[in-house]
Structure formats: C-alpha cells, structure tokens
Motif scaffolding. Structure first.
Motif, short mmCIF file in Angstrom:
data_model
loop_
_atom_site.label_atom_id
_atom_site.label_comp_id
_atom_site.label_asym_id
_atom_site.label_seq_id
_atom_site.Cartn_x
_atom_site.Cartn_y
_atom_site.Cartn_z
N SER A 70 0.86 -1.18 0.00
CA SER A 70 0.00 0.00 0.00
C SER A 70 0.90 1.23 0.00
CB SER A 70 -0.89 -0.02 1.25
OG SER A 70 -1.16 1.27 1.71
N THR A 71 0.64 2.16 -0.91
CA THR A 71 1.49 3.37 -0.94
C THR A 71 1.29 4.18 0.34
OG1 THR A 71 -0.23 4.54 -2.18
CG2 THR A 71 1.56 3.54 -3.48
N GLN B 279 -1.03 -2.33 -6.25
CA GLN B 279 -0.98 -2.53 -4.80
C GLN B 279 -1.56 -3.91 -4.46
OE1 GLN B 279 -1.58 1.55 -2.53
NE2 GLN B 279 -3.38 1.08 -3.71
N ARG C 259 -5.40 0.18 0.73
CA ARG C 259 -6.31 0.45 1.85
C ARG C 259 -7.38 1.45 1.47
NH1 ARG C 259 -1.97 2.46 6.33
NH2 ARG C 259 -0.71 0.59 6.52
N ARG D 4 -11.11 3.48 3.10
CA ARG D 4 -11.55 3.99 4.41
C ARG D 4 -12.30 2.90 5.17
NH1 ARG D 4 -13.00 8.84 1.93
NH2 ARG D 4 -15.20 8.25 2.02
N LYS E 168 -18.47 6.36 -7.98
CA LYS E 168 -17.17 6.81 -7.45
C LYS E 168 -16.06 6.53 -8.46
CE LYS E 168 -14.48 6.07 -3.25
NZ LYS E 168 -14.63 5.79 -1.82
C1 BTN Z 1 -11.61 5.15 0.00
O1 BTN Z 1 -12.37 5.78 -0.72
O2 BTN Z 1 -12.03 4.20 0.68
C2 BTN Z 1 -10.16 5.53 0.07
C3 BTN Z 1 -9.37 4.88 -1.00
C4 BTN Z 1 -7.91 5.31 -1.01
C5 BTN Z 1 -7.10 4.47 -1.97
C6 BTN Z 1 -5.71 5.00 -2.14
S1 BTN Z 1 -4.84 4.15 -3.43
C7 BTN Z 1 -3.37 4.92 -2.95
C8 BTN Z 1 -3.34 4.95 -1.44
N1 BTN Z 1 -2.77 3.75 -0.89
C9 BTN Z 1 -3.67 3.03 -0.23
O3 BTN Z 1 -3.43 1.93 0.31
N2 BTN Z 1 -4.86 3.64 -0.25
C10 BTN Z 1 -4.80 4.91 -0.94
#
Ligand code: BTN
Length: 333
Positions: free
Chosen positions: A100-101, A124, A128, A130, A195
């Motif tokens: 995950s970045t 990835q 991750r 929310r 989305k």
């Molecule tokens: C959401 O809407 O639930 C949030 C999503 C966020 C995704 C981005 S992808 C780059 C960064 N690295 C992650 O693990 N998550 C965020």
C-alpha cells in the motif's frame, strides 16, 4: 532520499525515459544498454517487464526496439521535471508493486522524510480504503499515489486537508470529462453518482499538532470494467469517455492542483477552501443523506461545513444538528 527496498531501479526509469524520448524510432538494444549501463540481456528482461504492464514495445535485441506511444508508466523521470516548481518533484518513490502506498508513506513519515514526498505504485497488493475496506488496485489501470504533508495544524483541522486534496482531484478529473464531477464529503469524487476517486488521509499527531499526514489518492483511470461487487457504485475515466487517458498527465495535473489549493489554504486559511467546496459539491447543503459512523447510522439533510471542515447534518429524528467528523455519507431518498 531514503533508500527503500522494492523501489524501481533507477535504470528502468532511465529505460522508460529513453524509450519515451525516442517514441516511434528504432533504438538498438546495444545503444540502450550502453546508455543506461546494463547488459543487453538485462534490457531485454526489463522490456519484457514493461510489456507486462501494457507498454507496447516492438522488436528485440538484434533489430532494436521501438514503442508506439509514450509509455504511461509513472516513473520519477517522466514526472519530476514537470513538477519542478512544486514540493512534489524531489522525493519520488516508485514501485512496480507494493502492499500500500499509504503504508510506505507512513513509514517514510516516521523516518523523517520531508514534506512533499510522493509514493506511487503501478499495483498494490493491499490497497487500503476507508473504514478498514480494501481498494481494488489493478495493475497500471489506476493511479495509486500517496503524498506526505507536514502542515502546522491541530488534528481537529485535519478534515480541511482532506478537503484540499479532494478539490485537487476533482479539478484534475473535471479537465478530462464533459460532465462536472461531484464531491461527496469529505473527498470522494463521483461521476454520474459513481465513485471514480477515493482518498484516505492517515496521520501521526499529538493532541495539539499534526506531525505529518499522508493523503492517499486512488483514481480509476483506464479500467474497462469494475469488479462485480463495485459495478453499481464505481466507474473509471475510460468507462465514462470510452477512451484511454494518460495517467502521467492526470497525475501531474492533480499534484499541481494540490500544490495550488494547499498554498491557498496556508496563505488564506479555510475560507476559500470551504467556498470552493460549496461551489462544486452537491453534498454541501440541502442533500438528503444517510450517515454511518463507528457508533450509529442516521438520516438527515446536510447543512454546510464548520470552519474546521466538519460536516453539519440536520437529523431527521429531531435531535438537532450533528457534527460529522468522519463516517460514510450516502445519498438517501
Ligand atoms: C476510500 O475511498 O475508501 C479511500 C481509498 C484510497 C485508496 C488509495 S490508493 C493509494 C493509497 N494507498 C492506499 O493503500 N490507499 C490509498
């Protein structure tokens, strides 16, 4: 810059740039090998790796290579000179694959990496989302990017940072679309109700100040379809317009808008950010919503934002105005 295991070899970066600078011209394997300082066999292996990411490279070591168009791989050399006048040009970490970045950027933040560091991945394995959800991160179709910020802010004002990033992504996407994207508080970007971009802000803070924040941005760019479970609620730029979109151009625009909104926020405070949110988000005021927090779920009508960026919702159950710090917001009928 920190030396991070797993980041893309700088010589692959040089290979992509060399191919981009010579797009449509045949370049011999020997010349490439000489210029980037590796063997011809290594060039061949890396070309195969790029092919697996969708870069259309014709030819082989003996006849030479050429590509049909500039490769859309987000390696630092393709981006940083175009971000020179922003804080995002100097500490760029690119991965072909990482968990995950956001996780990488959080570790960099703890290790003292400066404001403006950017972590990008082509894929990835544990993206991750929310509220503990995951983020589908198909190889090279989307933008998976995290930015490390060191704002001088109390944690209670962190929602403003999230709004800043949401506005930046929304404006960048608006430039690629015929319809105006919507922003669902705090920072989901929607196109025709689906989305297209999500953000996850994570931070390290004490009660009175933020040490650093990581804003993770996921954009659905060239997906031709969504996984079945997301088909009704998510979309991509390609699905909306029917054409291929350059992730490089989109990311540059997104980071430039982020720089602009962030500077505006530092110079003028929350007011212009809140005004802009009111202009572009149908969720700002008068929207019927269902709010789901860690402790409850209720319906109501949105009633603007607090100066700290928190959402006000007039509850249907007569219990007055609720200040929503975090939670899921969904349109209610
Ligand atoms: C959401 O809407 O639930 C949030 C999503 C966020 C995704 C981005 S992808 C780059 C960064 N690295 C992650 O693990 N998550 C965020």
């Amino acid at each position: 810059m920190a030396a991070l295991p797993g980041t893309t070899d700088r010589r692959i970066d040089a290979l992509v740039t060399l191919l981009a600078e010579n797009a449509t011209i045949v370049v011999s394997g020997a010349k490439i090998a000489r210029e980037i300082g590796v063997t011809r066999q290594q060039v061949w292996r890396w070309i195969e790796k790029l092919r697996a990411l969708g870069v259309r490279v014709k030819g082989h070591p003996r006849t030479g290579y050429h590509i049909e168009r500039v490769p859309d791989i987000l390696v630092p050399q393709m981006l940083n000179h175009r971000l020179r006048d922003t804080p995002f040009a100097h500490h760029f970490y690119h991965f072909f694959k990482t968990d995950s970045t956001n996780a990488v950027a959080m570790r960099l933040g703890e290790a003292g990496e400066p404001h403006g560091a950017v972590v990008i991945a082509e894929e990835q394995t544990a993206g991750r989302g929310r509220a503990g959800r995951s983020w589908a991160s198909e190889k090279s179709s989307g933008i998976y990017c995290s930015v490390l910020l060191r704002p001088k802010l109390p944690p209670a004002h962190a929602p403003l940072l999230t709004l800043v990033a949401g506005l930046a992504a929304r404006d960048a996407l608006a430039e690629e679309l015929d319809v105006a994207p919507d922003l669902r508080w705090p920072n989901d970007v929607l196109v025709r109700g689906r989305k297209i971009c999500g953000m996850l802000t994570e931070m390290h803070a004490e009660p009175d100040r933020v040490h650093f924040a990581v804003v993770g941005i996921g954009v659905n760019v060239n997906h031709t379809k969504m996984p079945a479970e997301l088909a009704e609620i998510a979309t991509s730029l390609r699905m909306e317009t029917g054409k291929f979109h350059s992730r490089i151009e989109l990311l540059i625009r997104l980071l430039r808008h982020l720089d602009r909104y962030y500077n505006q926020f530092l110079a003028q405070g929350a007011a212009p950010i809140l005004r802009r949110f009111a202009e572009v988000s149908s969720y700002f005021q008068g929207k019927r919503v269902r709010i789901t927090t860690a402790t409850e779920s209720f319906t109501g009508t949105t009633a603007g934002l607090e100066p700290s960026g928190v959402l006000r919702v007039e509850r249907d159950d007569g219990r007055g105005t609720e200040l929503v710090l975090s939670g899921d917001v969904a349109e209610a009928s």
